[in-house]
Each structure stands twice: as structure tokens, then as C-alpha cells.
Design a protein around this motif. Structure first.
Motif, mmCIF file in Angstrom:
data_model
loop_
_atom_site.group_PDB
_atom_site.id
_atom_site.type_symbol
_atom_site.label_atom_id
_atom_site.label_comp_id
_atom_site.label_asym_id
_atom_site.label_seq_id
_atom_site.Cartn_x
_atom_site.Cartn_y
_atom_site.Cartn_z
ATOM 1 N N ILE A 297 17.868 2.684 -33.785
ATOM 2 C CA ILE A 297 18.103 2.804 -32.351
ATOM 3 C C ILE A 297 16.756 2.889 -31.647
ATOM 4 O O ILE A 297 15.746 3.295 -32.244
ATOM 5 C CB ILE A 297 18.954 4.037 -32.004
ATOM 6 C CG1 ILE A 297 18.247 5.325 -32.431
ATOM 7 C CG2 ILE A 297 20.327 3.947 -32.653
ATOM 8 C CD1 ILE A 297 18.940 6.594 -31.957
ATOM 9 N N GLU A 298 16.743 2.512 -30.379
ATOM 10 C CA GLU A 298 15.522 2.586 -29.592
ATOM 11 C C GLU A 298 15.551 3.855 -28.747
ATOM 12 O O GLU A 298 16.489 4.100 -27.993
ATOM 13 C CB GLU A 298 15.379 1.357 -28.686
ATOM 14 C CG GLU A 298 14.065 1.332 -27.921
ATOM 15 C CD GLU A 298 13.892 0.065 -27.106
ATOM 16 O OE1 GLU A 298 13.071 0.052 -26.183
ATOM 17 O OE2 GLU A 298 14.612 -0.926 -27.399
ATOM 18 N N LEU A 299 14.499 4.665 -28.892
ATOM 19 C CA LEU A 299 14.404 5.902 -28.138
ATOM 20 C C LEU A 299 13.949 5.618 -26.707
ATOM 21 O O LEU A 299 13.517 4.509 -26.380
ATOM 22 C CB LEU A 299 13.425 6.854 -28.828
ATOM 23 C CG LEU A 299 13.754 7.222 -30.288
ATOM 24 C CD1 LEU A 299 12.658 8.101 -30.867
ATOM 25 C CD2 LEU A 299 15.101 7.925 -30.368
ATOM 26 N N ALA A 300 14.057 6.642 -25.861
ATOM 27 C CA ALA A 300 13.636 6.495 -24.468
ATOM 28 C C ALA A 300 12.154 6.149 -24.370
ATOM 29 O O ALA A 300 11.723 5.491 -23.417
ATOM 30 C CB ALA A 300 13.938 7.783 -23.701
ATOM 31 N N SER A 301 11.384 6.582 -25.369
ATOM 32 C CA SER A 301 9.944 6.293 -25.386
ATOM 33 C C SER A 301 9.640 4.852 -25.768
ATOM 34 O O SER A 301 8.500 4.409 -25.683
ATOM 35 C CB SER A 301 9.247 7.232 -26.368
ATOM 36 O OG SER A 301 9.739 7.019 -27.687
ATOM 37 N N GLY A 302 10.671 4.130 -26.192
ATOM 38 C CA GLY A 302 10.476 2.760 -26.631
ATOM 39 C C GLY A 302 10.288 2.624 -28.129
ATOM 40 O O GLY A 302 10.287 1.509 -28.666
ATOM 41 N N GLU A 303 10.149 3.746 -28.829
ATOM 42 C CA GLU A 303 9.991 3.722 -30.277
ATOM 43 C C GLU A 303 11.347 3.556 -30.960
ATOM 44 O O GLU A 303 12.381 3.945 -30.414
ATOM 45 C CB GLU A 303 9.315 5.009 -30.761
ATOM 46 C CG GLU A 303 7.898 5.207 -30.231
ATOM 47 C CD GLU A 303 7.270 6.483 -30.753
ATOM 48 O OE1 GLU A 303 8.004 7.278 -31.391
ATOM 49 O OE2 GLU A 303 6.072 6.687 -30.540
ATOM 50 N N ASP A 304 11.317 2.967 -32.159
ATOM 51 C CA ASP A 304 12.535 2.815 -32.952
ATOM 52 C C ASP A 304 12.736 4.037 -33.837
ATOM 53 O O ASP A 304 11.779 4.627 -34.351
ATOM 54 C CB ASP A 304 12.460 1.557 -33.819
ATOM 55 C CG ASP A 304 12.528 0.285 -32.992
ATOM 56 O OD1 ASP A 304 13.139 0.335 -31.905
ATOM 57 O OD2 ASP A 304 11.976 -0.744 -33.431
ATOM 58 N N SER A 305 13.976 4.404 -34.025
ATOM 59 C CA SER A 305 14.315 5.534 -34.883
ATOM 60 C C SER A 305 15.482 5.138 -35.775
ATOM 61 O O SER A 305 16.388 4.417 -35.343
ATOM 62 C CB SER A 305 14.691 6.760 -34.047
ATOM 63 O OG SER A 305 15.057 7.850 -34.876
ATOM 64 N N LEU A 306 15.453 5.600 -37.013
ATOM 65 C CA LEU A 306 16.512 5.300 -37.973
ATOM 66 C C LEU A 306 17.491 6.464 -38.034
ATOM 67 O O LEU A 306 17.100 7.597 -38.336
ATOM 68 C CB LEU A 306 15.925 5.039 -39.358
ATOM 69 C CG LEU A 306 16.935 4.783 -40.483
ATOM 70 C CD1 LEU A 306 17.668 3.464 -40.252
ATOM 71 C CD2 LEU A 306 16.231 4.771 -41.845
ATOM 72 N N VAL A 307 18.747 6.180 -37.752
ATOM 73 C CA VAL A 307 19.807 7.177 -37.872
ATOM 74 C C VAL A 307 20.582 6.875 -39.150
ATOM 75 O O VAL A 307 21.136 5.786 -39.304
ATOM 76 C CB VAL A 307 20.750 7.149 -36.656
ATOM 77 C CG1 VAL A 307 21.894 8.136 -36.847
ATOM 78 C CG2 VAL A 307 19.979 7.457 -35.381
#
Length: 201
Positions: free
Chosen positions: A169-179
Motif C-alpha cells: 500500500i502507498e502511505l500518505a508520505s508516498g512511501e510503499d508499505s507491505l501489509v
């Protein structure tokens, strides 16, 4: 209509034994073989080597450096992520549920399910994996965890190794995060593993 042929004399006795022998053989063979152990039927996760070791004390005031050599032996086609993770639970402790990294059974896998559902992460490492029946795969995972100070007064910390489905998913900061959503052990027939961590002041 079924016709029954009857026989008289010695021949009848021999025919009766011939009919019974296959049934006896099947019963004896079944009782000798039995059902394979669960770790031979379910996808198996093992900690081949791990730091820290079970019962090795670690200070809550210091970062926790974790290294796990995980091994998965597949019993079915599985695609997802292998996760080594330190989890903190405010309600569960090492004394409240069975969990031993060397006991590969349904009770320990269910304990990991319970921990994951009632805890928060303190640090983890992930690796995408895929495999099929009888494939054995080794994965090296390392990370640094931050131990919550609350563990000194309530709950417990656990190091667990499990498989799950992942979504980026893309965080509000623009970084990607794995859930990663853990697979429930009974749904996928996976023997997750882990052990309680010993945390001291």
C-alpha cells in the motif's frame, strides 16, 4: 436379485478363509501404518538457527537484534511471505499458552495464531516465498526490534515465524508499505512456530 452360492464340506471352510484374509490384511496394515504425524502432513516452518535463543535474557533498554534462518517444508502449493517478527502482547505471556520452537504441532501453531491476533509488532523482516509439495526452502531474515517498556510490567514478547498474504500500500508520505495478513494455521494447514522472549530491565 443377488444369488448366493453355497458350498458344503471342507471346500466351504477354505472359501470362507479366502474371503476373510484380505480384510484381515487391510486391518493389520492400517493399524501398523496409521496416519502420518501432523508435521508430515502440514506445511512446516522451522527456526534452523536463531538469535536470541530461547531463555536468553535481553534488556528492555537495548535494541533487540534478531537473526533467523527459517526453513519451510511445503505440503501444498503456497504463495505469500515468510515473516520473522517480534510481537508484544499486553495480555499474553509465555506461561499462558504452549509455544516451543522445537515442538511442531497444532497447539503451538494455534498459539502463534493467538499471539498475532492479540499483539502489536515491535519489528520484523519479510521475504516473498512460493513452493509446492515436498519443496524445502531456507530463508535468512534479520532485523532490529524495539522492545516496549510495558513488557516489564504486563504481558509478554514473542519471536514468531509465520506465513501470510502480502499487499503493498502507498502511505500518505508516498512511501510503499507491505501489509502481511497471517495465514490461519488450520485454514492453510501451516505449522507456524516461535517462542517467548525473556526480557529484563
Amino acid at each position: 436379485m443377488t444369488r448366493v452360492l453355497q458350498s458344503h464340506g471342507p471346500g466351504r471352510r477354505r472359501l470362507s478363509w479366502v474371503a476373510v484374509l484380505p480384510l484381515l490384511g487391510a486391518l493389520v496394515l492400517g493399524s501398523c501404518l496409521g496416519e502420518p504425524e501432523v508435521d508430515e502432513r502440514w506445511t512446516l516452518l522451522e527456526m534452523v538457527s536463531v538469535t536470541p535463543q530461547p531463555n536468553q535474557s535481553r534488556s528492555a533498554s537495548q535494541p533487540l537484534n534478531v537473526t533467523v534462518k527459517g526453513r519451510v517444508t511445503y505440503r501444498d502449493i503456497v504463495t505469500g511471505f515468510m515473516v520473522a517478527e517480534v510481537r508484544y502482547s499486553p495480555t499474553l505471556t509465555g506461561l499462558s499458552l504452549p509455544l516451543n520452537k522445537d515442538d511442531h504441532n497444532e497447539a503451538c501453531a494455534a498459539s502463534v495464531d493467538q499471539i498475532l491476533a492479540n499483539s502489536v509488532t515491535a519489528g520484523r523482516a519479510t521475504r516473498a516465498v512460493t513452493g509446492w509439495d515436498h519443496l524445502m526452502q531456507d530463508v535468512n531474515l534479520s532485523f532490529t526490534a524495539s522492545v516496549p517498556p510495558a513488557v516489564l510490567t504486563s504481558g509478554g514478547c514473542f519471536l514468531v515465524l509465520y506465513l501470510g498474504a502480502g499487499d503493498e500500500i502507498e502511505l500518505a508520505s508516498g512511501e510503499d508499505s507491505l501489509v502481511v495478513t497471517p495465514f490461519i494455521s488450520t485454514d492453510k494447514e501451516i505449522l507456524h512456530t516461535g517462542f517467548p522472549l525473556t526480557i529484563v530491565p
